[in-house]
Write an enzyme that holds these catalytic residues in place. Structure first.
Site, PDB file in Angstrom:
ATOM      1  N   TYR A 177     -82.579  67.966  -5.168  1.00  0.00           N
ATOM      2  CA  TYR A 177     -81.535  67.158  -4.511  1.00  0.00           C
ATOM      3  C   TYR A 177     -81.684  65.678  -4.866  1.00  0.00           C
ATOM      4  CZ  TYR A 177     -78.454  65.686  -0.642  1.00  0.00           C
ATOM      5  OH  TYR A 177     -77.443  65.139   0.120  1.00  0.00           O
ATOM      6  N   LYS A 195     -78.915  63.613  -7.012  1.00  0.00           N
ATOM      7  CA  LYS A 195     -78.188  62.485  -6.409  1.00  0.00           C
ATOM      8  C   LYS A 195     -78.480  61.179  -7.165  1.00  0.00           C
ATOM      9  CE  LYS A 195     -75.997  64.642  -3.066  1.00  0.00           C
ATOM     10  NZ  LYS A 195     -74.522  64.710  -3.004  1.00  0.00           N
TER      11      LYS A 195
HETATM   12  P1  NAD Z   1     -71.626  70.518   4.573  1.00  0.00           P
HETATM   13  O1  NAD Z   1     -72.494  71.677   4.261  1.00  0.00           O
HETATM   14  O2  NAD Z   1     -71.121  70.329   5.959  1.00  0.00           O
HETATM   15  O3  NAD Z   1     -70.376  70.498   3.577  1.00  0.00           O
HETATM   16  C1  NAD Z   1     -70.505  70.770   2.218  1.00  0.00           C
HETATM   17  C2  NAD Z   1     -69.241  71.486   1.771  1.00  0.00           C
HETATM   18  O4  NAD Z   1     -69.352  71.683   0.352  1.00  0.00           O
HETATM   19  C3  NAD Z   1     -69.097  72.876   2.424  1.00  0.00           C
HETATM   20  O5  NAD Z   1     -67.808  73.050   2.945  1.00  0.00           O
HETATM   21  C4  NAD Z   1     -69.350  73.827   1.249  1.00  0.00           C
HETATM   22  O6  NAD Z   1     -68.616  75.051   1.342  1.00  0.00           O
HETATM   23  C5  NAD Z   1     -68.881  72.982   0.069  1.00  0.00           C
HETATM   24  N1  NAD Z   1     -69.461  73.453  -1.195  1.00  0.00           N
HETATM   25  C6  NAD Z   1     -70.748  73.820  -1.422  1.00  0.00           C
HETATM   26  N2  NAD Z   1     -70.875  74.261  -2.689  1.00  0.00           N
HETATM   27  C7  NAD Z   1     -69.648  74.150  -3.261  1.00  0.00           C
HETATM   28  C8  NAD Z   1     -69.150  74.456  -4.539  1.00  0.00           C
HETATM   29  N3  NAD Z   1     -69.927  75.006  -5.480  1.00  0.00           N
HETATM   30  N4  NAD Z   1     -67.843  74.211  -4.803  1.00  0.00           N
HETATM   31  C9  NAD Z   1     -67.032  73.705  -3.833  1.00  0.00           C
HETATM   32  N5  NAD Z   1     -67.443  73.417  -2.592  1.00  0.00           N
HETATM   33  C10 NAD Z   1     -68.747  73.628  -2.304  1.00  0.00           C
HETATM   34  O7  NAD Z   1     -72.473  69.247   4.110  1.00  0.00           O
HETATM   35  P2  NAD Z   1     -72.243  67.681   4.324  1.00  0.00           P
HETATM   36  O8  NAD Z   1     -73.439  67.184   5.004  1.00  0.00           O
HETATM   37  O9  NAD Z   1     -70.905  67.369   4.832  1.00  0.00           O
HETATM   38  O10 NAD Z   1     -72.385  67.207   2.806  1.00  0.00           O
HETATM   39  C11 NAD Z   1     -71.288  66.686   2.063  1.00  0.00           C
HETATM   40  C12 NAD Z   1     -71.868  65.844   0.937  1.00  0.00           C
HETATM   41  O11 NAD Z   1     -72.579  64.742   1.508  1.00  0.00           O
HETATM   42  C13 NAD Z   1     -72.870  66.581   0.045  1.00  0.00           C
HETATM   43  O12 NAD Z   1     -72.684  66.168  -1.286  1.00  0.00           O
HETATM   44  C14 NAD Z   1     -74.202  66.099   0.562  1.00  0.00           C
HETATM   45  O13 NAD Z   1     -75.200  66.158  -0.419  1.00  0.00           O
HETATM   46  C15 NAD Z   1     -73.851  64.671   0.930  1.00  0.00           C
HETATM   47  N6  NAD Z   1     -74.778  64.050   1.861  1.00  0.00           N
HETATM   48  C16 NAD Z   1     -74.976  64.587   3.097  1.00  0.00           C
HETATM   49  C17 NAD Z   1     -75.869  63.966   3.968  1.00  0.00           C
HETATM   50  C18 NAD Z   1     -76.163  64.497   5.344  1.00  0.00           C
HETATM   51  O14 NAD Z   1     -77.123  64.010   5.963  1.00  0.00           O
HETATM   52  N7  NAD Z   1     -75.381  65.443   5.872  1.00  0.00           N
HETATM   53  C19 NAD Z   1     -76.547  62.811   3.556  1.00  0.00           C
HETATM   54  C20 NAD Z   1     -76.313  62.299   2.295  1.00  0.00           C
HETATM   55  C21 NAD Z   1     -75.420  62.927   1.465  1.00  0.00           C
END
Ligand code: NAD
Length: 249
Positions: A141, A145
């Site tokens: 990850y 990123k």
């Molecule tokens: P989440 O799991 O709630 O949402 C992620 C979404 O991506 C889900 O709906 C999933 O079905 C979809 N997804 C996964 N693989 C996929 C694919 N191959 N094709 C299309 N869609 C796909 O997670 P989140 O926390 O909302 O994360 C969203 C983004 O934010 C991610 O890129 C994550 O790395 C990033 N992020 C999250 C956090 C956190 O703390 N939650 C922090 C930093 C970055």
């Protein structure tokens, strides 16, 4: 009416971003690996929003999505997930699967967004605090990123001649389905908050607000916006250490 595409829009940060863009007057296409959830989210938003299935790890799936939509004004790339485990134990397929979605998937979205965005459009990628702050057990990850932050800058250079701006938000810890496993480990959220000057973790709405800002900021491109309550000034929680205290293998 302006069109926005939110890839990975059925959950968490993507769903909050879809709601914010709809409230700002966009017709939103909620695209997600979970097509049923994407359709349900679009139904929740109502007419003229719609849901589509897409797998960012599959180029033909992303190409079909953008061909179906046609010209768009804003694209938000949110799809992502993580695995957990020390490098010496992590199966290489697990490392690849994270890079496939978080980095190569974002590249594929940027490729087709770059072809379909109107001149003057905006691409927003969701990076992470882990692009700059290493976390034990999260090699795939963090690496993906970090790569995504550089992809943001290269795409910004390449698309600038058409007035297309490319920026990223790099959120800190936000409670969503992605992080609920880590949040269940006693001490993890507490350690994050202790190392966050503003004293709290984030919400999907905090991130959506930044996404919306980046779609509007006419003089901003190639920026990776740290959004984490100041956590980038300190250190990331030791999730493995907390798991070890629990007696996990
Ligand atoms: P989440 O799991 O709630 O949402 C992620 C979404 O991506 C889900 O709906 C999933 O079905 C979809 N997804 C996964 N693989 C996929 C694919 N191959 N094709 C299309 N869609 C796909 O997670 P989140 O926390 O909302 O994360 C969203 C983004 O934010 C991610 O890129 C994550 O790395 C990033 N992020 C999250 C956090 C956190 O703390 N939650 C922090 C930093 C970055």
């Amino acid at each position: 009416m302006r069109t926005a595409v939110v890839v990975g829009g059925a959950s968490g940060i993507g769903w909050a971003s879809a709601r914010a863009l709809a409230a700002d007057g966009y017709r939103v296409v909620v695209a997600d690996l979970n097509g049923d959830a994407a359709t349900a989210r679009a139904t929740e938003l109502g007419d003229p929003h719609r849901g589509e299935v897409v797998d960012v790890a599959d180029e033909s799936s992303v190409a079909t999505l953008f061909e179906t939509i046609g010209a768009c004004d804003a694209v938000v790339s949110c799809a992502g997930f993580s695995t957990f485990g020390p490098i010496v134990d992590l199966p290489v397929e697990q490392f690849r699967s994270v890079v496939d979605v978080c980095l190569t998937g974002a590249f594929i979205v940027a490729k087709y967004a770059g072809r379909h965005l109107v001149d003057g459009g905006s691409l927003v990628l969701i990076s992470s605090l882990n692009a700059r702050q290493p976390a034990i057990g999260m090699s795939a990850y963090c690496s993906a990123k970090a790569g995504l932050s550089m992809l943001t800058q290269v795409a910004a250079l390449e698309l600038a001649p058409r007035g297309i701006r490319v920026n990223a938000v790099a959120p800190g810890f936000v409670l969503t389905p992605l992080t609920e496993g880590a949040a269940l480990v006693p001490g993890v959220v507490e350690e994050y908050v202790e190392n966050t000057p503003l004293g709290r973790s984030g919400t999907p709405e905090d991130v959506a607000e930044a996404v919306l800002y980046l779609t509007k900021a006419a003089w901003l491109t190639g920026e990776v916006l740290d959004l984490n309550g100041g956590a980038h000034l300190k250190r990331y929680p030791d999730i493995l250490g907390h798991l070890t205290k629990l007696g996990a293998p």
